[in-house]
Design an enzyme around this catalytic site. Structure first.
Site, PDB file in Angstrom:
ATOM      1  N   HIS A  84       0.845  -1.193   0.000  1.00 34.67           N
ATOM      2  CA  HIS A  84       0.000   0.000   0.000  1.00 34.67           C
ATOM      3  C   HIS A  84       0.881   1.244   0.000  1.00 34.67           C
ATOM      4  O   HIS A  84       1.941   1.261   0.638  1.00 34.67           O
ATOM      5  CB  HIS A  84      -0.910   0.027   1.238  1.00 34.67           C
ATOM      6  CG  HIS A  84      -1.693  -1.230   1.434  1.00 34.67           C
ATOM      7  ND1 HIS A  84      -2.641  -1.663   0.546  1.00 34.67           N
ATOM      8  CD2 HIS A  84      -1.649  -2.160   2.418  1.00 34.67           C
ATOM      9  CE1 HIS A  84      -3.161  -2.806   0.971  1.00 34.67           C
ATOM     10  NE2 HIS A  84      -2.572  -3.128   2.110  1.00 34.67           N
ATOM     11  N   GLU A 101      -1.360  -0.649   8.352  1.00 36.15           N
ATOM     12  CA  GLU A 101      -2.292  -1.575   8.999  1.00 36.15           C
ATOM     13  C   GLU A 101      -1.572  -2.473   9.984  1.00 36.15           C
ATOM     14  O   GLU A 101      -0.337  -2.507  10.032  1.00 36.15           O
ATOM     15  CB  GLU A 101      -3.008  -2.419   7.934  1.00 36.15           C
ATOM     16  CG  GLU A 101      -2.080  -3.256   7.070  1.00 36.15           C
ATOM     17  CD  GLU A 101      -2.776  -3.862   5.856  1.00 36.15           C
ATOM     18  OE1 GLU A 101      -3.867  -3.401   5.482  1.00 36.15           O
ATOM     19  OE2 GLU A 101      -2.205  -4.793   5.272  1.00 36.15           O
ATOM     20  N   HIS A 159       3.662  -7.456   1.712  1.00 36.97           N
ATOM     21  CA  HIS A 159       3.034  -8.385   2.649  1.00 36.97           C
ATOM     22  C   HIS A 159       2.016  -9.285   1.957  1.00 36.97           C
ATOM     23  O   HIS A 159       1.543  -8.972   0.855  1.00 36.97           O
ATOM     24  CB  HIS A 159       2.325  -7.624   3.779  1.00 36.97           C
ATOM     25  CG  HIS A 159       1.242  -6.697   3.295  1.00 36.97           C
ATOM     26  ND1 HIS A 159       1.502  -5.431   2.831  1.00 36.97           N
ATOM     27  CD2 HIS A 159      -0.117  -6.852   3.208  1.00 36.97           C
ATOM     28  CE1 HIS A 159       0.370  -4.845   2.471  1.00 36.97           C
ATOM     29  NE2 HIS A 159      -0.626  -5.688   2.699  1.00 36.97           N
ATOM     30  N   ARG A 179      -1.255  -4.732  -6.317  1.00 37.31           N
ATOM     31  CA  ARG A 179      -1.043  -6.183  -6.322  1.00 37.31           C
ATOM     32  C   ARG A 179       0.269  -6.493  -7.039  1.00 37.31           C
ATOM     33  O   ARG A 179       0.495  -6.054  -8.172  1.00 37.31           O
ATOM     34  CB  ARG A 179      -2.221  -6.883  -7.023  1.00 37.31           C
ATOM     35  CG  ARG A 179      -2.218  -8.396  -6.848  1.00 37.31           C
ATOM     36  CD  ARG A 179      -3.391  -9.061  -7.557  1.00 37.31           C
ATOM     37  NE  ARG A 179      -4.660  -8.626  -7.020  1.00 37.31           N
ATOM     38  CZ  ARG A 179      -5.597  -7.995  -7.733  1.00 37.31           C
ATOM     39  NH1 ARG A 179      -5.397  -7.709  -8.999  1.00 37.31           N
ATOM     40  NH2 ARG A 179      -6.737  -7.641  -7.176  1.00 37.31           N
TER      41      ARG A 179
END
Length: 288
Positions: A84, A101, A159, A179
């Site tokens: 991200h 996150e 990740h 992605r």
């Protein structure tokens, strides 16, 4: 079907991978379950109560946009390798905030793992070559996981959640994902899903860290600090008896996710009380 069973919900839906617990995403907003505001969604609630709901500093920074999204995720199979962007890059490219996150592992099959970070240093060109060759996972740090494990995934860290894991996720309220690798699988339309190789190359932090797993200790009947970031802070509590927390020092809402067993939350100031069931979440307004 683990999430529906975890939450005790009867549903005909199959392959449920996520439960968005507290969300103000358009069309995916959480809705008030009880009380005089029953039926109002989170976006309307923030507009109505403003800093009373989210806190003065939070409202000054985010306005009517709720800053966090919390979910439960059930990964029946390996999820795609992704990254991200940070706030600066996301704002420049997409006009929105980035996404940092954290994951709290609720349940994991024996040998289940996640990828977080690189285990060897790469250049952007080396990264692209490994993506094109389908060997990018060879450069990733692989971590076997167990219930209670915590990983903080700052924006820019590569990740992936692999199969056989149920976790709670706390994240900035952003849906921008690049992605990187999807195991050469076809999507629902039968075609390979789009990869965002070049966009991810700029967003990635290639630095190899000494450790990726978050170490923390748990004292019973205590709010144990696990993660403290510019975007959110998280605490884990194992409750065996009644205990009191003074939340007045926090100029913010508090979200509570119930991960095992049921618990009772009582607001001393007002006398309001709820039973928070396993697999459910609630938000305590800043004004309380």
């Amino acid at each position: 079907e683990q999430i529906a069973a975890f939450k005790g919900i009867d549903t005909d839906l199959h392959n449920v991978g996520e439960s968005w617990e507290i969300s103000d995403f358009p069309g995916q907003e959480s809705v008030v379950a009880t009380g005089e505001d029953k039926g109002l969604n989170l976006s309307a609630l923030v507009e109505k109560y403003k800093e009373q709901l989210v806190g003065e500093k939070v409202y000054a920074k985010f306005g009517n946009h709720f800053p966090l999204l919390v979910k439960f995720i059930d990964s029946h199979q390996n999820l795609s390798v992704q990254v991200h962007p940070n706030d600066e890059l996301a704002m420049k490219r997409h006009g929105c905030r980035g996404k940092s996150e954290m994951w709290y592992i609720i349940d994991a099959e024996p040998g289940a793992c996640i990828y977080s970070g690189f285990k060897k240093s790469l250049s952007a060109d080396e990264y692209k070559r490994m993506v094109n060759e389908g060997t990018i996972t060879e450069s990733l740090a692989r971590h076997e996981v167990h219930p209670g494990d915590v990983f903080y995934i700052p924006a820019g860290r590569v990740h992936a959640i692999c199969g056989g894991i149920m976790l709670a996720e706390v994240q900035q309220s952003s849906d921008v994902t690049y992605r990187i690798y999807d195991y050469n699988r076809p999507g629902l339309d039968g075609k390979p899903r789009e990869l965002n190789t070049d966009m991810a190359a700029v967003a990635l932090n290639y630095k190899v860290e000494r450790k990726y797993r978050t170490a923390y200790s748990v004292k019973a009947n205590h709010a144990n600090r696990v993660v403290e970031t510019a975007f959110f802070s998280a605490r884990v509590t194992e409750i065996g008896q009644r205990f009191h927390r003074d939340l007045k020092k926090y100029d913010s809402f508090i979200i509570t996710m119930c991960l095992k067993g049921d618990c009772r939350i009582r607001i001393r100031e007002t006398g309001h009380e709820i039973i928070l069931k396993e697999g459910f979440s609630c938000m305590i307004p800043a004004a309380i």
